[in-house]
Write an enzyme that holds these catalytic residues in place. Structure first.
Site, PDB file in Angstrom:
ATOM      1  N   LYS A  87      32.996 -12.723  41.553  1.00 31.89           N
ATOM      2  CA  LYS A  87      32.794 -13.044  42.963  1.00 31.89           C
ATOM      3  C   LYS A  87      34.035 -12.647  43.760  1.00 31.89           C
ATOM      4  O   LYS A  87      35.166 -12.912  43.345  1.00 31.89           O
ATOM      5  CB  LYS A  87      32.510 -14.532  43.123  1.00 31.89           C
ATOM      6  CG  LYS A  87      32.236 -14.947  44.570  1.00 31.89           C
ATOM      7  CD  LYS A  87      31.892 -16.431  44.671  1.00 31.89           C
ATOM      8  CE  LYS A  87      31.699 -16.847  46.127  1.00 31.89           C
ATOM      9  NZ  LYS A  87      31.354 -18.280  46.253  1.00 31.89           N
ATOM     10  N   SER A 142      27.629 -19.088  49.126  1.00 28.15           N
ATOM     11  CA  SER A 142      28.412 -17.876  49.271  1.00 28.15           C
ATOM     12  C   SER A 142      28.400 -16.989  48.028  1.00 28.15           C
ATOM     13  O   SER A 142      28.907 -15.856  48.068  1.00 28.15           O
ATOM     14  CB  SER A 142      29.858 -18.237  49.629  1.00 28.15           C
ATOM     15  OG  SER A 142      30.459 -19.012  48.617  1.00 28.15           O
ATOM     16  N   SER A 157      27.440 -23.385  47.177  1.00 29.40           N
ATOM     17  CA  SER A 157      27.526 -21.931  47.043  1.00 29.40           C
ATOM     18  C   SER A 157      27.122 -21.385  45.682  1.00 29.40           C
ATOM     19  O   SER A 157      26.864 -20.191  45.548  1.00 29.40           O
ATOM     20  CB  SER A 157      28.955 -21.459  47.367  1.00 29.40           C
ATOM     21  OG  SER A 157      29.224 -21.633  48.738  1.00 29.40           O
TER      22      SER A 157
END
Length: 486
Positions: A81, A156, A180
């Site tokens: 990520k 996210s 997220s």
């Protein structure tokens, strides 16, 4: 053998270690998959050159030929990520201010995954500074839903969820502040696990003593894969004094629960408090109740604590935390024009906080955590929908209303995820199937303090009854939705 990218991560690891397939073959299969799929969804960014990746795969094969393995992830492609530092590979957080930032070190989680044998192929897309459960930014653009490219991927960890759902990665890492790891998992039909606060220590951090709200964690297409990645990510680190010292073998024991007698408290929409689009609560409850066929029980319950109190205290914690993250970028006033409005709103809101505001919010957080302990005297887990809306159009910034109810902040529409976060409890989002428009949804299971293994075991019991991710996605979208629709 079927396409290597169709194997779950556990099976892929076995095949690599049995030398039924080479690490080079695995890498080539995943690179081909990325070539075929990623242009349409924009999940993987900052991709490394193929020649470098194949050279690293060859090195992994050479180690296996000499009887050496780095660990469970040996030779497995992984994209990190784009919120976690990666040595020599740019880490942007989706911000134009960091578009050329190349760290000199790996974050702790990344170092642990590399030590377990993964080969980092690139990064996964995230919203700017990880804010907002919709993955778009000015550096890389928008990431699109795995099942409907006109829709949001969530966030996210949206890039991670889409890369996983479309079989561009065998497992995925992410982080979870306001859902997220969970919201994008629900919207892309995979599992996303938020560990207990401190289970996966984060380093480097500016303040190692204040356990705030965010934690890193695993995503997978199976619960076993989630557990195996948690084995790699978790564990005490001396630099992070709030990290949990005890460590369990999650993958080895994930099948160790007989669901007979298990009691799950179903929170639903909190008695109408949470605005929710039609079909979501019903689909979640119907899927969850299937566990009753194995002797478990799902009982509707009230939260028993005013959710308005949780939200108001949450806002203080979030503003405090986000303002501290944005502040260094605003030492140069010219940067304000290059930061997205939602981040600036958080920063500006944080400027008015007083010390007593934070003390009161801390007291409320403690009271809420203490209250949840009383619920766990009667229930093994609590359940609530992962999202309050179906995946929305990708061109939106955020939903302005839900079922006619106006949203007063850019993140109010995802209020359902804050309860596990605020209490620091382990929580997994599990797939529940698809609504009438073919869009996925998930349900959260919230566990007891430090009860990560128990949550994973219960999720595995749920998975065994036949509710789980679609087995295959074509390059153009879903090939089939096997589960019932709302």
């Amino acid at each position: 053998m079927n396409d290597l990218t169709d194997l779950d991560a556990h099976a892929l690891s076995r095949a690599i270690h049995a030398r039924a397939v080479s690490c080079r073959e695995v890498m080539r299969a995943y690179l081909s998959r990325i070539d075929a799929v990623n242009a349409g969804v924009n999940a993987i960014v900052s991709r490394r050159p193929d020649v470098e990746l194949l050279r690293e795969a060859d090195a992994c094969d050479a180690e296996l030929a000499h009887g050496a393995s780095r660990g469970w992830m040996h030779g497995m492609p992984q994209a990190i990520k784009d919120a976690a530092e990666t040595q020599g590979l740019r880490t942007t957080l989706g911000s134009p201010l960091l578009a050329d930032h190349v760290p000199a070190h790996d974050a702790l989680m990344v170092a642990r995954m590399k030590a377990a044998g993964c080969i980092v192929v690139g990064k996964t897309n995230t919203p700017e500074f990880g804010l907002g459960s919709h993955t778009f930014n000015e550096v890389f653009g928008v990431t699109r839903n795995a099942f409907d490219r006109s829709r949001s991927a969530g966030g996210s960890s949206g890039g991670a969820a889409v890369a996983l759902a479309t079989h561009m990665l065998p497992v995925a890492d992410g982080s979870d502040f306001m859902g997220s790891l969970r919201n994008p998992a629900a919207w892309n039909d995979v599992y996303g696990f938020r560990p207990s606060q401190g289970r996966v220590p984060r380093w480097p951090v500016a303040d190692a003593w204040v356990a705030l709200l965010s934690t890193e964690g695993p995503m997978g297409r199976t619960v076993h894969d989630v557990a195996a990645l948690l084995d790699v990510q978790s564990g005490w680190d001396a630099r992070v004094p709030t990290s949990i010292a005890t460590k369990e073998a999650y993958a080895a024991h994930v099948d160790g629960l007989d669901p007979g007698g298990v009691r799950i408290g179903w929170l639903g929409d909190l008695g109408g408090y949470l605005a929710m689009e039609p079909g979501i609560a019903q689909l979640c409850e119907r899927a969850l109740k299937r566990i009753e066929g194995d002797g478990g029980a799902v009982e509707p319950i009230a939260l028993g604590f005013a959710p308005e109190r949780v939200w108001d205290a949450w806002l203080v914690w979030r503003r405090w935390s986000v303002a501290a993250r944005i502040a260094p970028h605003l030492t140069n006033p010219a940067n304000r024009a290059r930061i997205k409005p939602e981040a600036l709103w958080e920063y500006d809101q944080g400027q008015g906080l007083t010390g007593m505001d934070t003390v009161r919010a801390c007291a409320e957080r403690t009271a809420f955590h203490t209250h949840l302990l009383t619920l766990f005297e009667h229930f093994d887990a609590l359940a609530i929908p992962t999202a309050q809306v179906w995946p929305f159009p990708a061109e939106w910034r955020w939903p302005q209303q839900i079922a006619g109810h106006a949203m007063d902040t850019y993140h109010r529409w995802m209020e359902a995820v804050i309860y596990a976060t605020f209490a620091g409890l382990p929580c997994i989002s599990m797939p529940v199937g698809f609504g009438k428009h073919g869009l996925p949804m998930g349900v959260q299971l919230i566990g007891k303090p430090h009860g990560d293994l128990g949550v994973l075991q219960l999720a595995r019991a749920y998975e065994r009854i036949g509710v789980g991710p679609s087995k295959s996605l074509s390059a153009g979208g879903a090939e089939s939705h096997r589960r019932e629709r709302a």
